[in-house]
Write a protein that holds these residues in place. Structure first.
Motif, PDB file in Angstrom:
ATOM      1  N   THR A   1       1.323  -3.765  -0.077  1.00  0.00           N
ATOM      2  CA  THR A   1       2.547  -3.956   0.703  1.00  0.00           C
ATOM      3  C   THR A   1       3.237  -2.618   0.967  1.00  0.00           C
ATOM      4  O   THR A   1       3.690  -2.328   2.086  1.00  0.00           O
ATOM      5  CB  THR A   1       3.511  -4.902  -0.027  1.00  0.00           C
TER       6      THR A   1
ATOM      7  N   ARG B   1       2.963 -10.417   3.132  1.00  0.00           N
ATOM      8  CA  ARG B   1       3.202 -10.334   1.681  1.00  0.00           C
ATOM      9  C   ARG B   1       3.531 -11.710   1.113  1.00  0.00           C
ATOM     10  O   ARG B   1       3.006 -12.100   0.049  1.00  0.00           O
ATOM     11  CB  ARG B   1       4.333  -9.355   1.414  1.00  0.00           C
TER      12      ARG B   1
ATOM     13  N   THR C   1       0.453  -8.847  -9.814  1.00  0.00           N
ATOM     14  CA  THR C   1       0.843  -8.641  -8.407  1.00  0.00           C
ATOM     15  C   THR C   1       0.911  -7.151  -8.053  1.00  0.00           C
ATOM     16  O   THR C   1       1.390  -6.796  -6.977  1.00  0.00           O
ATOM     17  CB  THR C   1       2.230  -9.268  -8.126  1.00  0.00           C
TER      18      THR C   1
ATOM     19  N   ASP D   1       1.587  -5.541  -4.446  1.00  0.00           N
ATOM     20  CA  ASP D   1       2.722  -4.656  -4.182  1.00  0.00           C
ATOM     21  C   ASP D   1       2.248  -3.312  -3.636  1.00  0.00           C
ATOM     22  O   ASP D   1       2.900  -2.721  -2.762  1.00  0.00           O
ATOM     23  CB  ASP D   1       3.533  -4.443  -5.469  1.00  0.00           C
TER      24      ASP D   1
ATOM     25  N   ARG E   1       1.305 -13.724  -1.512  1.00  0.00           N
ATOM     26  CA  ARG E   1       1.916 -14.118  -2.783  1.00  0.00           C
ATOM     27  C   ARG E   1       1.779 -15.627  -2.999  1.00  0.00           C
ATOM     28  O   ARG E   1       1.546 -16.084  -4.121  1.00  0.00           O
ATOM     29  CB  ARG E   1       3.383 -13.699  -2.798  1.00  0.00           C
TER      30      ARG E   1
END
Length: 484
Positions: free
Chosen positions: A175, A37, A168, A172, A41
């Motif tokens: 994730t 993650r 994002t 997310d 990112r």
């Protein structure tokens, strides 16, 4: 907690081990998901930085010309990825002049050209002013987005500002899916470990359960040798158990043989003692009868010899009576409240001359204390009568009882003539007595009765100062009565 304590150790070990493995797997999986993650990112931050820089580098010329259409086309190009497809992460892109007015926007219908992006009283206006004054590009993290900001510069002056916002949410979502996958995998590992571990535990610990059951049966005298089908530590334990069981069985056989021999020896000693004790008065009585036949006309001789015959018969009667008492009481078992000892007190008080012997009775047993009535009463009667006979000239006789932890204590003390030191070790031998009229069975009976109740007896005596007998008897486990 009580439920957990009732589970078998094998099951708890398997569950704990499986949970530990699953927890480690979950921790490793979570760390990997978090690392990926963070990596994604960072890539998204780099992408936002590159997009804003690429626009900021090519925007000064059309901005100076006031060519809003070219600026808008530049922003539209951002919506297409490297392969020509729409960039899924792009939320919005905007170009502002140095005053914060919109020069180009992906959604011009919502943000008309020439109007300020934010009103002067907007709470976000100070932040926008700070961004317009920036000299270098920057990337900011927000809730659900990443925003890249880059100044448009020419000749060292800020002409405007490029802002690109990337979403994002997809990151997310992926994730969260990865975390759920890790959790499901960890649960699957735990359940698989529990199932496989339980199967292994059952197969591995079955011999131990059999061994435990055999040990319990061995404690009750039942011997079952176990087959040895494995060479590991459990197999070695079974071999050791079989060896121990064989040795224990040999010891039990030896103990039974020794007990039988001791009984035979004891029976022989009793028989020899009875024969000796009966033979002496019997021989005297036969001599008296022979003399009476020869001289039956002598009244004085008849009277004297009849008295001797009567004494001999009484001695034999006392001997047989003591033996019968021992045989009758030794196996008797009647557990009752300790108040039954008051019968002994009344019986002994009737046999004592109060003017000659002072009698003190102290019963400090607690409510609920129980005793084996026939055995304890016979013990006290024998000891108390011995004490009375040891004080022909009077004295003081004490009888004391009390509870001491897991046992009951009985004390009989007198101020009689005492016992010689060399005789203390022999007083419990059958037929040993220091009184001409005694049978020597009273204290032997006391010792036998104390031993049948797993108790012990102590003797303290000084010649001329008296004797103290102290008896310790384990508490009876419950109040119950059964026939003798």
């Amino acid at each position: 907690m009580r439920f957990l304590s009732s589970l078998s150790l094998a099951f708890k070990l398997v569950v704990v081990f499986s949970l530990i493995v699953a927890s480690v797997a979950a921790a490793i999986g979570g760390a990997m998901v978090d690392r990926d993650r963070q990596h994604l990112r960072e890539e998204l931050r780099g992408k936002a930085f590159l997009l804003t820089r690429s626009v900021a580098v090519t925007a000064p010329e059309p901005l100076l010309r006031g060519d809003s259409w070219t600026l808008h086309k530049m922003l539209r190009q951002l919506t297409q990825g490297p392969d020509g497809a729409r960039e899924p992460t792009l939320v919005t892109a905007i170009i502002l002049d140095s005053e914060g007015r919109v020069l180009a926007h992906l959604y011009p219908a919502l943000f008309p050209i020439g109007l300020p992006l934010l009103a002067n009283d907007s709470p976000e206006r100070p932040r926008l002013q700070a961004e317009l004054a920036m000299r270098d590009s920057a990337v900011f993290d927000g809730q659900g987005f990443i925003e890249g900001v880059s100044p448009i510069q020419a000749s060292g002056k800020n002409l405007g500002l490029v802002k690109v916002k990337l979403s994002t949410l997809e990151l997310d979502r992926k994730t969260a899916e990865a975390i759920v996958s890790v959790l499901l995998l960890s649960i699957g590992i735990a359940m698989t470990g529990i199932v496989l571990g339980s199967i292994w535990s059952i197969r591995t610990l079955r011999p131990l359960r059999t061994l435990a059951r055999s040990m319990e049966e061995l404690g009750h005298g039942v011997l079952h040798p176990l087959p040895v089908s494995r060479g590991d530590e459990i197999g070695q334990l079974i071999v050791s158990f079989n060896r121990m069981a064989d040795e224990l069985e040999e010891k039990r056989k030896l103990a039974r043989e020794l007990a039988a021999n001791e009984k035979v020896i004891a029976l022989g000693r009793i028989a020899a003692g009875v024969a000796h004790e009966v033979n002496n008065p019997l021989a005297g009585m036969l001599n008296c009868l022979s003399t009476l036949r020869a001289k039956s006309n002598d009244p004085e001789l008849v009277s004297r010899y009849l008295s001797m015959i009567e004494m001999g018969l009484k001695r034999i009667e006392a001997l047989v009576k003591d033996l019968l008492i021992e045989l009758r009481v030794e196996d008797a078992h009647e557990v009752v409240d300790h108040s039954c000892l008051e019968d002994v007190r009344d019986l002994i008080a009737a046999e004592i001359d109060p003017a000659r012997i002072e009698f003190t009775w102290e019963n400090r047993l607690e409510p609920g204390d129980t005793i084996n009535r026939p055995r304890v009463q016979q013990i006290l009667l024998n000891l108390l009568r011995n004490s009375i006979q040891a004080m022909p000239n009077g004295g003081h006789l004490w009888c004391r009882f009390w509870s001491d932890q897991d046992e009951l204590v009985f004390e009989i003390e007198d101020t009689g003539h005492g016992i010689l030191p060399e005789d203390v070790a022999r007083i419990f031998d059958p037929f040993f007595t220091s009184r001409p009229t005694g049978t020597g069975l009273g204290l032997w009976i006391v010792l036998r009765l104390v031993q049948t109740m797993d108790g012990r007896i102590e003797v303290n005596s000084m010649p001329g100062q008296g004797t103290l007998f102290r008896i310790h008897i384990p508490r009876e486990p419950k109040l119950a009565t059964r026939p003798a």
